[in-house]
Design a protein around this motif. Structure first.
Motif, PDB file in Angstrom:
ATOM      1  N   THR A 135      67.474  45.515  38.913  1.00  0.00           N
ATOM      2  CA  THR A 135      67.342  46.119  40.354  1.00  0.00           C
ATOM      3  C   THR A 135      67.145  45.065  40.606  1.00  0.00           C
ATOM      4  O   THR A 135      66.388  44.598  40.673  1.00  0.00           O
ATOM      5  N   LEU A 145      55.010  43.760  44.501  1.00  0.00           N
ATOM      6  CA  LEU A 145      55.953  44.661  43.572  1.00  0.00           C
ATOM      7  C   LEU A 145      55.773  43.768  41.713  1.00  0.00           C
ATOM      8  O   LEU A 145      56.950  42.575  41.415  1.00  0.00           O
ATOM      9  N   SER A 202      56.394  44.726  39.390  1.00  0.00           N
ATOM     10  CA  SER A 202      58.110  44.410  38.889  1.00  0.00           C
ATOM     11  C   SER A 202      59.144  43.510  38.073  1.00  0.00           C
ATOM     12  O   SER A 202      59.839  43.110  37.573  1.00  0.00           O
ATOM     13  N   PRO A 240      64.906  52.507  41.742  1.00  0.00           N
ATOM     14  CA  PRO A 240      63.857  51.960  40.864  1.00  0.00           C
ATOM     15  C   PRO A 240      63.285  51.021  40.575  1.00  0.00           C
ATOM     16  O   PRO A 240      63.831  50.473  41.651  1.00  0.00           O
ATOM     17  N   PRO A 241      62.259  50.370  40.342  1.00  0.00           N
ATOM     18  CA  PRO A 241      61.182  49.012  40.440  1.00  0.00           C
ATOM     19  C   PRO A 241      62.204  48.200  40.222  1.00  0.00           C
ATOM     20  O   PRO A 241      62.687  47.819  38.850  1.00  0.00           O
ATOM     21  N   PRO A 242      62.787  47.123  41.209  1.00  0.00           N
ATOM     22  CA  PRO A 242      63.076  45.982  41.002  1.00  0.00           C
ATOM     23  C   PRO A 242      62.688  45.100  39.795  1.00  0.00           C
ATOM     24  O   PRO A 242      61.570  44.701  40.153  1.00  0.00           O
ATOM     25  N   THR A 243      63.901  44.288  39.133  1.00  0.00           N
ATOM     26  CA  THR A 243      63.566  43.378  38.529  1.00  0.00           C
ATOM     27  C   THR A 243      63.154  41.877  39.100  1.00  0.00           C
ATOM     28  O   THR A 243      63.230  41.025  37.556  1.00  0.00           O
ATOM     29  N   GLU A 272      56.943  49.124  49.813  1.00  0.00           N
ATOM     30  CA  GLU A 272      57.499  49.925  48.880  1.00  0.00           C
ATOM     31  C   GLU A 272      58.966  49.688  48.713  1.00  0.00           C
ATOM     32  O   GLU A 272      59.920  50.011  49.934  1.00  0.00           O
ATOM     33  N   ILE A 273      59.492  49.655  48.016  1.00  0.00           N
ATOM     34  CA  ILE A 273      61.116  49.688  47.335  1.00  0.00           C
ATOM     35  C   ILE A 273      61.627  51.332  47.009  1.00  0.00           C
ATOM     36  O   ILE A 273      61.183  51.347  45.984  1.00  0.00           O
TER      37      ILE A 273
END
Length: 309
Positions: free
Chosen positions: A59, A150, A152, A125-128, A121-122
């Motif tokens: 993501t 973040l 993540s 799913p948490p961005p990678t 926040e985004i």
């Protein structure tokens, strides 16, 4: 006709003609205030995605998608793309651009109308991965904010002004080593990942551009808080030519206390900030805590303003 098992059609990317048509449709006049320079070269955005090693498992968070040049290249590979755009005009047009140029992949895309410096926040799913042509006038604060916000994010590749790329990736002892170098090193291993010519943008910027890649690692183990360490970093570079003994006096309470803290940290009191690694600043922050004691809010000393990058 596509085979039933084939994936969604590969996105078409934006070239100079498409970028200018979109800009004309929106009556868009790129502004320096928002650092708006749009990439018009498909090879450049594909190169960025390749260098970022984006996969279908990712993501990807993009900041400042503009007209969608890099967004479309990301959608060729990424499992999901979330783009944060501060300009309502651009954010409003982007979903239609994705539908037009990447049919069948619109469900992998979401745009968030927000200032990346203030986003809390985004969605989804948490961005990678963070892959972006960052607005040059706020690139360092945006990058540091997102790295802090973040956890993540495992890795990233961003395009910034060439001089800023040099600073972010600089090692101790370099003339351009400073606040951005140390703070980025708190979060990640950072390296230069190439250069980008001015002619791939519309309008062409007055500055050269550089790519910076980073891979997340755990921050240094410490009893000090990140804010305490960063306060030491800010103080150390606020007056670059002065010895640490003098510039840390405000945090320690006196030059003598600063000297004692530096000696306890194993750092020469006459050293300058540009010779120290992030782990050295960590030890200094811990030693300042022992020498000066916590302030009324539990922090060590008072944090000066952000030193010039």
């Amino acid at each position: 006709m596509s085979h039933p098992s084939a994936g969604p059609a590969v996105p078409r990317l934006l070239g100079p003609a498409e970028v200018r048509l979109l800009a004309a449709e929106l009556d868009l006049r790129p502004t320096k205030q928002r650092g708006q320079n749009f990439v018009i070269d498909a090879n450049t955005v594909r190169r960025i995605v390749r260098a970022a090693e984006v996969t279908a498992a990712d993501t990807v968070l993009e900041v400042g998608p503009g007209l969608g040049s890099l967004t479309l290249a990301l959608l060729e590979t990424a499992g999901r793309v979330v783009a944060v755009e501060v300009d309502p005009l651009l954010a409003g047009r982007l979903p239609a651009t994705i539908e037009e140029f990447a049919p069948g992949r619109a469900d992998r895309f979401e745009v968030v109308l927000a200032d990346a410096m203030r986003v809390a926040e985004i969605p989804g799913p948490p961005p990678t991965a963070l892959v972006a042509n960052l607005p040059y006038n706020v690139s360092v604060p945006v990058l540091l904010h997102l790295l802090g916000l973040l956890p993540s994010l495992e890795r990233g590749l961003v395009m910034v002004q060439a001089e800023v790329a040099d600073r972010l990736a600089a090692e101790p002892g370099s003339k351009v080593y400073g606040v951005p170098s140390v703070k980025a090193a708190w979060y990640a291993d950072v390296r230069r990942a190439g250069s980008v010519g001015r002619n791939v943008f519309w309008p062409a910027p007055n500055v050269d551009s550089g790519l910076v890649a980073w891979i997340r690692r755990e921050p240094p183990a410490t009893t000090a808080t990140r804010a305490e360490v960063f306060a030491v970093v800010d103080a150390a570079f606020a007056q670059r030519r002065k010895a640490l003994r003098g510039v840390l006096r405000g945090l320690a309470g006196s030059a003598e206390a600063a000297t004692a803290a530096l000696e306890a940290a194993g750092v020469d009191p006459m050293a300058r900030g540009e010779s120290l690694r992030v782990t050295d600043f960590v030890r200094i922050a811990e030693a300042l805590g022992a020498v000066a004691g916590p302030g009324p809010d539990g922090s060590v000393g008072s944090s000066p303003g952000e030193a010039p990058a």
